[in-house]
Design a protein around this motif. Structure first.
Motif, mmCIF file in Angstrom:
data_model
loop_
_atom_site.group_PDB
_atom_site.id
_atom_site.type_symbol
_atom_site.label_atom_id
_atom_site.label_comp_id
_atom_site.label_asym_id
_atom_site.label_seq_id
_atom_site.Cartn_x
_atom_site.Cartn_y
_atom_site.Cartn_z
ATOM 1 N N ALA A 366 0.859 -1.181 0.000
ATOM 2 C CA ALA A 366 0.000 0.000 0.000
ATOM 3 C C ALA A 366 0.896 1.231 0.000
ATOM 4 O O ALA A 366 1.835 1.334 0.792
ATOM 5 C CB ALA A 366 -0.902 0.003 1.228
ATOM 6 N N PHE A 367 0.605 2.168 -0.909
ATOM 7 C CA PHE A 367 1.401 3.384 -1.043
ATOM 8 C C PHE A 367 0.506 4.609 -0.877
ATOM 9 O O PHE A 367 -0.670 4.597 -1.256
ATOM 10 C CB PHE A 367 2.083 3.442 -2.413
ATOM 11 N N THR A 368 1.077 5.672 -0.337
ATOM 12 C CA THR A 368 0.391 6.948 -0.176
ATOM 13 C C THR A 368 1.151 8.023 -0.929
ATOM 14 O O THR A 368 2.377 8.108 -0.838
ATOM 15 C CB THR A 368 0.304 7.340 1.309
ATOM 16 N N ASP A 369 0.415 8.853 -1.658
ATOM 17 C CA ASP A 369 1.044 9.972 -2.359
ATOM 18 C C ASP A 369 1.454 11.026 -1.329
ATOM 19 O O ASP A 369 0.605 11.689 -0.735
ATOM 20 C CB ASP A 369 0.071 10.565 -3.375
ATOM 21 N N ALA A 370 2.764 11.149 -1.113
ATOM 22 C CA ALA A 370 3.283 12.082 -0.107
ATOM 23 C C ALA A 370 3.983 13.275 -0.752
ATOM 24 O O ALA A 370 4.771 13.962 -0.098
ATOM 25 C CB ALA A 370 4.250 11.349 0.816
ATOM 26 N N THR A 371 3.704 13.538 -2.008
ATOM 27 C CA THR A 371 4.432 14.550 -2.763
ATOM 28 C C THR A 371 4.394 15.922 -2.092
ATOM 29 O O THR A 371 5.430 16.565 -1.888
ATOM 30 C CB THR A 371 3.861 14.668 -4.185
ATOM 31 N N TYR A 372 3.208 16.381 -1.748
ATOM 32 C CA TYR A 372 3.096 17.729 -1.191
ATOM 33 C C TYR A 372 3.474 17.772 0.278
ATOM 34 O O TYR A 372 4.014 18.777 0.765
ATOM 35 C CB TYR A 372 1.683 18.273 -1.432
ATOM 36 N N LEU A 373 3.236 16.695 1.003
ATOM 37 C CA LEU A 373 3.686 16.653 2.390
ATOM 38 C C LEU A 373 5.204 16.758 2.465
ATOM 39 O O LEU A 373 5.761 17.340 3.390
ATOM 40 C CB LEU A 373 3.218 15.358 3.054
ATOM 41 N N ALA A 374 5.868 16.183 1.471
ATOM 42 C CA ALA A 374 7.332 16.208 1.429
ATOM 43 C C ALA A 374 7.871 17.479 0.781
ATOM 44 O O ALA A 374 9.086 17.653 0.672
ATOM 45 C CB ALA A 374 7.855 14.989 0.684
ATOM 46 N N ARG A 375 6.974 18.361 0.334
ATOM 47 C CA ARG A 375 7.342 19.623 -0.323
ATOM 48 C C ARG A 375 8.100 19.390 -1.624
ATOM 49 O O ARG A 375 9.061 20.090 -1.953
ATOM 50 C CB ARG A 375 8.153 20.514 0.627
ATOM 51 N N LEU A 376 7.644 18.404 -2.388
ATOM 52 C CA LEU A 376 8.246 18.104 -3.686
ATOM 53 C C LEU A 376 7.283 18.365 -4.840
ATOM 54 O O LEU A 376 7.588 18.030 -5.978
ATOM 55 C CB LEU A 376 8.690 16.635 -3.724
ATOM 56 N N GLY A 377 6.134 18.966 -4.556
ATOM 57 C CA GLY A 377 5.125 19.157 -5.583
ATOM 58 C C GLY A 377 5.329 20.378 -6.444
ATOM 59 O O GLY A 377 5.767 20.299 -7.598
#
Length: 583
Positions: A366-377
């Motif tokens: 199971a994967f979660t999109d963490a792009t914006y939480l990680a400040r990579l968006g």
């Protein structure tokens, strides 16, 4: 390469709004739960460009200048590998040609092999292509490395565009022999991209996975869709409306030959338009899985069942689409445990006017999109990404990120648009709290070089404990980024030598404990885009000068634990003989 409908100028705005609502606002609502790091937002990572100084004179050719067809836009990759076993990484760079030359039967400029002469103390490379047997002259695309016959010398596999792929056996004397026909891995003249050696059935022999992009029919495209519109510009068409091409999985028979098991293994998905590939063990069960970056379709996520077959979890895993349910333009891909939870996460590069994607591994596939939480968006929104890699560039024990960027439409340079064909590459420093900081501006002169970048490969070519980068640029010289970061952090590099497992130890999982922290790495050469990286496993240790424990879990099932491991050097771990310091 994600594209909008012809003349639809609202597409970038639509994507931006979608990301801000579905990801950005979610991130804003959760930021209170993440501790603020005291780490500097502008880290000490430094790179200097030194290709010319090092004697690397490679010049890229990949398609015509105008790029009227999609197959002319993807570009080449490179490989760091020690072909002569002298302990220093050598460099192989793939080259292409043009459609016109190919149709006339004319050779292109050919690939290049550069021998590392750093043992002489001057960090230089010598062009040894003429005697190597690797020159080619065909339309090359990507490369992967691995000792497929377990003879102790690393071999090469090169993908091509509309020609046969090439398997080169390392003869151990500085030369290579093309054994493609005998091995049965020619590929069938498709539009190849990336490839990966990995041992999916753990029998001790490296198997081969090849990504193929689209089915190309020049006559059909000229008749039906000679060009498309993008922001009012006449540009090449694709990939929407162009059929995808099957990837290929070859099983190593252990006698120098391979068998195509794509259908039998369950990885024959004609929907994909594949570019990057990363085979790693996502669920920690000891069997290598596969992640495929696919352009404008769902990304491919395959779980290894351990019986020679794979389960397609592209949709159910949560890592096939963005978190707002969209397909993206998957190009490059890499894997790494960025949040130090013991599970390997996934990073994907995508098209401009969209964000790259970071999928956090939550366990049990199971994967979660963490792009914006990680400040990579948003920091990737005005870039078009290709090669990428999780690497600890400053040896602080946290995996940073590198992204190679470059547009696919040369026509943007003649228009009044904010986009440019050549684009700045990016470095993101891991702050150790689940977030990254864009430190590109302060990362030295090497990151101020702006070209149309594609493949990127990672490796410590001067054995100083700092990971360097080579980037292949469209129609240009390559960029050799020498890591000149200065700090007091310690490091360790581990090279594996298998006996029951494959010789390279590809697929082995390493667990290092130092300073009260645990780092997990997996031996691999594949990842990024169309490129192969240093198989040695690199650990940054921060200010910790003592390693408590190093655990190695081999594909064969062999487990080793070492408690007396020297730091600031390279160690070799033999599957049977144990650990010794190399330098």
């Amino acid at each position: 390469m994600r594209e909008c409908a012809p003349t639809t100028w609202l597409c970038p705005l639509t994507i931006l709004v979608a990301r801000l609502t579905a990801a950005g606002l979610v991130a804003l609502g959760l930021l209170w739960a993440i501790p603020v790091s005291t780490a500097s937002q502008e880290g000490p990572i430094q790179f200097e460009e030194m290709a010319a100084e090092a004697g690397i004179d490679y010049q890229n050719l990949f398609g015509s200048r105008e790029k009227p067809y999609i197959i002319e836009t993807t570009g080449n990759g490179a490989a760091w590998f020690d072909y002569d076993n002298d302990g220093w990484l050598d460099l192989f760079v793939v080259n292409g040609t043009t459609l016109e030359r190919q149709e006339k039967g004319e050779l292109g400029p050919g690939n290049r092999l550069y021998r590392n002469a750093s043992d002489s103390g001057d960090s230089s490379f010598a062009d040894v292509t003429p005697k190597s047997g690797l020159a080619g002259g065909y339309w090359g695309s990507g490369v992967t490395t691995g000792d497929y016959n377990n003879d102790g010398f690393v071999d090469l596999y090169v993908t091509t565009v509309l020609e046969d792929n090439h398997l080169y056996r390392n003869n151990g004397d500085g030369t290579f022999t093309d054994v493609t026909a005998a091995a049965g891995v020619g590929g069938g003249r498709r539009v190849g991209a990336s490839a990966a050696f990995f041992d999916y059935d753990r029998d001790g022999h490296l198997d081969l996975f090849v990504t193929n992009y689209v089915q190309f029919d020049r006559v059909y495209l000229d008749r039906v869709s000679p060009y498309c519109l993008w922001k009012g510009l006449r540009v090449m068409c694709g990939p929407n409306g162009i059929p995808g091409e099957l990837n290929q999985l070859y099983h190593n028979n252990g006698d120098g030959t391979f068998t195509d098991v794509t259908e039998a293994a369950g990885v024959a998905n004609a929907e994909l338009k594949s570019l990057g590939v990363a085979p790693v063990d996502f669920d920690g069960d000891g069997w290598p899985d596969i992640y495929v970056a696919s352009d404008s379709t769902i990304n491919g996520v395959y779980r290894n069942r351990g019986d020679g077959t794979f389960e397609d979890l592209s949709l159910l895993s949560g890592a096939g689409f963005s978190q707002d349910g969209r397909e993206q333009a998957g190009m490059g891909v890499d894997t790494g445990d960025y949040d130090a939870d013991g599970r390997l996460d996934v990073f994907i590069t995508n098209f401009q006017d969209d964000d790259n994607a970071l999928y956090r591994n939550e366990g049990e596939f199971a994967f979660t999109d963490a792009t914006y939480l990680a400040r990579l968006g948003q920091v990737s929104f005005n870039r078009l990404g290709w090669g990428t890699g999780f690497q600890d560039f400053d040896n602080d024990g946290h995996l940073d990120l590198f992204v190679a960027n470059g547009h696919v439409y040369p026509q943007v340079d003649a228009a009044e648009l904010p986009e440019t064909y050549a684009q700045q590459n990016q470095v993101f420093r891991n702050l150790g709290n689940g977030r990254f900081a864009d430190v590109t501006r302060t990362a030295g002169g090497g990151l101020q070089v702006i070209k149309g970048s594609r493949g990127a490969a990672f490796g410590d070519f001067d054995n100083d404990g700092r990971v360097d980068v080579v980037v292949v640029n469209m129609g240009d010289t390559l960029t050799l980024l020498h890591n000149t970061t200065r700090n007091a952090n310690h490091w360790l590099m581990v090279r594996l030598v298998g006996s029951q497992s494959n010789r390279d130890g590809i697929g082995a999982r390493l667990r290092l404990t130092a300073g009260g922290r645990v780092q997990v790495r997996e031996v691999k050469t594949a990842g990024s885009f169309a490129s192969a990286s240093d198989p040695r496993v690199h650990f940054g240790l921060g200010t910790t000068g003592t390693i408590t424990r190093l655990e190695v879990n081999w594909p064969s099932g062999t487990q080793q634990t070492f408690t007396e491991v020297p730091v600031d050097g390279v160690v070799v771990v033999h599957e049977e003989q144990g650990l010794r310091a190399e330098r």
